[in-house]
Design a protein around this motif. Structure first.
Motif, PDB file in Angstrom:
ATOM      1  N   VAL A 134      -4.039  -4.223  -3.320  1.00 13.46           N
ATOM      2  CA  VAL A 134      -2.602  -4.445  -3.231  1.00 13.46           C
ATOM      3  C   VAL A 134      -2.279  -5.901  -2.923  1.00 13.46           C
ATOM      4  O   VAL A 134      -1.312  -6.451  -3.434  1.00 13.46           O
ATOM      5  N   ARG A 135      -3.120  -6.542  -2.079  1.00 15.22           N
ATOM      6  CA  ARG A 135      -2.858  -7.933  -1.705  1.00 15.22           C
ATOM      7  C   ARG A 135      -2.838  -8.830  -2.941  1.00 15.22           C
ATOM      8  O   ARG A 135      -1.905  -9.607  -3.150  1.00 15.22           O
ATOM      9  N   PHE A 189       8.271  -0.278  -4.290  1.00 18.72           N
ATOM     10  CA  PHE A 189       8.133   0.170  -5.674  1.00 18.72           C
ATOM     11  C   PHE A 189       8.000   1.682  -5.748  1.00 18.72           C
ATOM     12  O   PHE A 189       8.500   2.320  -6.666  1.00 18.72           O
ATOM     13  N   PHE A 219       5.756  -3.753   0.752  1.00 16.60           N
ATOM     14  CA  PHE A 219       6.094  -4.218  -0.590  1.00 16.60           C
ATOM     15  C   PHE A 219       5.812  -3.125  -1.618  1.00 16.60           C
ATOM     16  O   PHE A 219       6.604  -2.854  -2.512  1.00 16.60           O
ATOM     17  N   VAL A 220       4.662  -2.457  -1.456  1.00 13.75           N
ATOM     18  CA  VAL A 220       4.304  -1.381  -2.384  1.00 13.75           C
ATOM     19  C   VAL A 220       5.251  -0.201  -2.215  1.00 13.75           C
ATOM     20  O   VAL A 220       5.665   0.420  -3.187  1.00 13.75           O
ATOM     21  N   GLN A 234      -5.621 -16.802  -3.303  1.00 13.34           N
ATOM     22  CA  GLN A 234      -5.864 -15.366  -3.453  1.00 13.34           C
ATOM     23  C   GLN A 234      -7.280 -15.087  -3.934  1.00 13.34           C
ATOM     24  O   GLN A 234      -7.908 -14.124  -3.499  1.00 13.34           O
ATOM     25  N   GLU A 280      -1.341  -9.787   6.947  1.00 10.74           N
ATOM     26  CA  GLU A 280      -0.492  -9.688   5.764  1.00 10.74           C
ATOM     27  C   GLU A 280      -0.481  -8.274   5.182  1.00 10.74           C
ATOM     28  O   GLU A 280       0.492  -7.866   4.552  1.00 10.74           O
ATOM     29  N   ALA A 281      -1.599  -7.552   5.390  1.00 11.19           N
ATOM     30  CA  ALA A 281      -1.755  -6.236   4.771  1.00 11.19           C
ATOM     31  C   ALA A 281      -0.573  -5.323   5.063  1.00 11.19           C
ATOM     32  O   ALA A 281      -0.138  -4.570   4.196  1.00 11.19           O
ATOM     33  N   ALA A 319       0.211  -7.813  -5.244  1.00  4.57           N
ATOM     34  CA  ALA A 319       1.535  -8.133  -4.703  1.00  4.57           C
ATOM     35  C   ALA A 319       1.784  -9.634  -4.715  1.00  4.57           C
ATOM     36  O   ALA A 319       2.869 -10.082  -5.098  1.00  4.57           O
ATOM     37  N   ASN A 320       0.786 -10.416  -4.330  1.00  3.96           N
ATOM     38  CA  ASN A 320       0.981 -11.859  -4.298  1.00  3.96           C
ATOM     39  C   ASN A 320       1.254 -12.422  -5.682  1.00  3.96           C
ATOM     40  O   ASN A 320       2.155 -13.243  -5.863  1.00  3.96           O
ATOM     41  N   TYR A 380       2.204 -10.731  -8.470  1.00  6.94           N
ATOM     42  CA  TYR A 380       3.402 -10.158  -9.081  1.00  6.94           C
ATOM     43  C   TYR A 380       4.657 -10.822  -8.513  1.00  6.94           C
ATOM     44  O   TYR A 380       5.551 -11.213  -9.261  1.00  6.94           O
ATOM     45  N   ALA A 381       4.672 -10.983  -7.185  1.00  5.54           N
ATOM     46  CA  ALA A 381       5.813 -11.643  -6.556  1.00  5.54           C
ATOM     47  C   ALA A 381       5.954 -13.071  -7.086  1.00  5.54           C
ATOM     48  O   ALA A 381       7.060 -13.524  -7.380  1.00  5.54           O
ATOM     49  N   LEU A 398       2.314  -6.055   2.910  1.00  4.45           N
ATOM     50  CA  LEU A 398       2.041  -5.650   1.529  1.00  4.45           C
ATOM     51  C   LEU A 398       2.251  -4.151   1.342  1.00  4.45           C
ATOM     52  O   LEU A 398       2.724  -3.716   0.301  1.00  4.45           O
TER      53      LEU A 398
END
Lengths: 72, 292
Positions: B215-216, A69, A65-66, B271, A58-59, B219-220, B222-223, A62
């Motif tokens: 970040v994980r 932004f 995703f960052v 999470q 998943e990293a 992001a989870n 916030y999404a 992500l």
């Protein structure tokens, strides 16, 4: 014009970053289900390992995703 | 408002409002311009984080002090029934602590595992409680702001790097980043391949691990908050139009909102679990660094 291109870029950045991890997580979860069906008594440990595998895969998504932004 | 030609025209405004509400603001002023950048401002995220921390602390102290008392009572009278959990809340907390202990022993090992249960338990219960508070309308989760997750990830990073250096020595920890198979190869391969692997492992251990940990979580959550917010906005926008189509779309959105809310409860748990287990895995790789 520039704002429009930026919006397209943001969408592409996340969209493209999600392809690989999407396939990867699918493989991880599918294989975990396969393994659990073969050996139900190992389900607990397999699940733990699966979550670790999913988290690593998943990293990459992500980071995309960052990036979305950061581009803004 | 309600008689706008196209309800979708109202959406961008709602989204802006939503992003504003999710940004870091002073806790007593919702209408503050943009996110806070000053260092010493009591923000909404800090206040909600402290509430979560206080909740976890009170629960744990009350339950553990009762457990100690009951254990003394059982040892004194020999009546094992005193050890039974008093009510549902106590059983849930006991099950949670047991879950963390089993995980620590499972991942880190029989000998070193129990030492890290307090750290892992704090991460798990704090993140879980905070995530659930973040699902209350108006509530905020530590994981919903980058600052909060970076702070948590830095603590985890400090612990596993510290453990790595104290267990293996300064040189030993760096050496252990190269697999033992490569270390046994001839000199040329050791320099070429070993140097390359060392570079990758160094970046991965010291930069990518804490970064992805932070970040994980962010992001989870916030999404998730954005999805819930967008569907709430759909419900509000479409329910204002008293037409059959408007009501139908609003009702479907409402149903989906409820389903997503249940899913976000699941994500809140997952999470917290993933953060804890990854911290455990990183600590394990530091404890047993010299073995692989």
């Amino acid at each position: 014009m520039e704002a429009g291109l930026l919006a397209i870029g943001k969408g592409l950045a996340y969209g493209l970053a999600a392809i690989g991890p999407g396939i990867g997580i699918g493989i991880v979860a599918g294989k975990a289900v396969e393994a659990m069906a073969r050996q139900p008594e190992m389900a607990g440990r397999l699940q733990t390992t699966m979550f670790i595998g999913v988290a690593f895969t998943e990293a990459l998504a992500l980071l995309g995703f960052v990036l979305t932004f950061l581009l803004g | 408002m309600a008689n706008a030609a196209n309800p979708m025209e109202l959406l961008p405004e709602k989204i802006t409002e939503l992003v504003h509400e999710l940004s870091v603001l002073p806790y007593d002023n919702m209408h503050h311009e943009g996110p806070v950048t000053g260092p010493f401002v009591l923000t909404n995220y800090v206040v909600w984080g402290l509430i979560a921390l206080a909740t976890v602390m009170v629960l744990m102290i009350v339950v553990s002090s009762r457990e100690k008392k009951q254990m003394a009572l059982a040892a004194q009278s020999g009546d094992v029934r005193a050890l039974a959990p008093a009510n549902r809340l106590v059983s849930v907390i006991e099950a949670g602590v047991e879950f963390i202990r089993d995980m620590a022993v499972d991942v880190i090992g029989q000998k070193d595992g129990p030492k890290y249960v307090p750290l892992l338990g704090t991460f798990f219960f704090l993140i879980l409680t905070s995530n659930i508070f973040g699902l209350i309308p108006g509530g905020k989760s530590i994981g919903g702001a980058v600052g909060g997750t970076v702070a948590l990830a830095l603590i985890a990073w400090l612990v596993f790097v510290w453990v790595g250096f104290t267990k293996n020595g300064f040189i030993g920890y760096f050496k252990s980043l190269i697999p033992s198979g490569v270390r046994a190869m001839p000199l040329a391969a050791r320099i070429g391949l070993g140097g390359y692997i060392f570079l990758l492992e160094f970046v991965s251990t010291f930069f990518i691990r804490p970064l992805t940990l932070a970040v994980r979580l962010f992001a989870n959550l916030y999404a998730g908050h954005i999805i819930l917010g967008v569907f709430s906005a759909f419900v509000v926008i479409f329910m204002q139009r008293i037409t059959a189509g408007g009501l139908a779309v609003g009702a479907v959105s409402l149903l989906f909102l409820i389903i997503m809310y249940a899913f976000e409860l699941f994500v809140a748990f997952i999470q917290a679990y993933v953060f804890t287990i990854l911290t455990a895995v990183y600590i394990q790789s530091s404890v047993h660094a010299s073995e692989h």
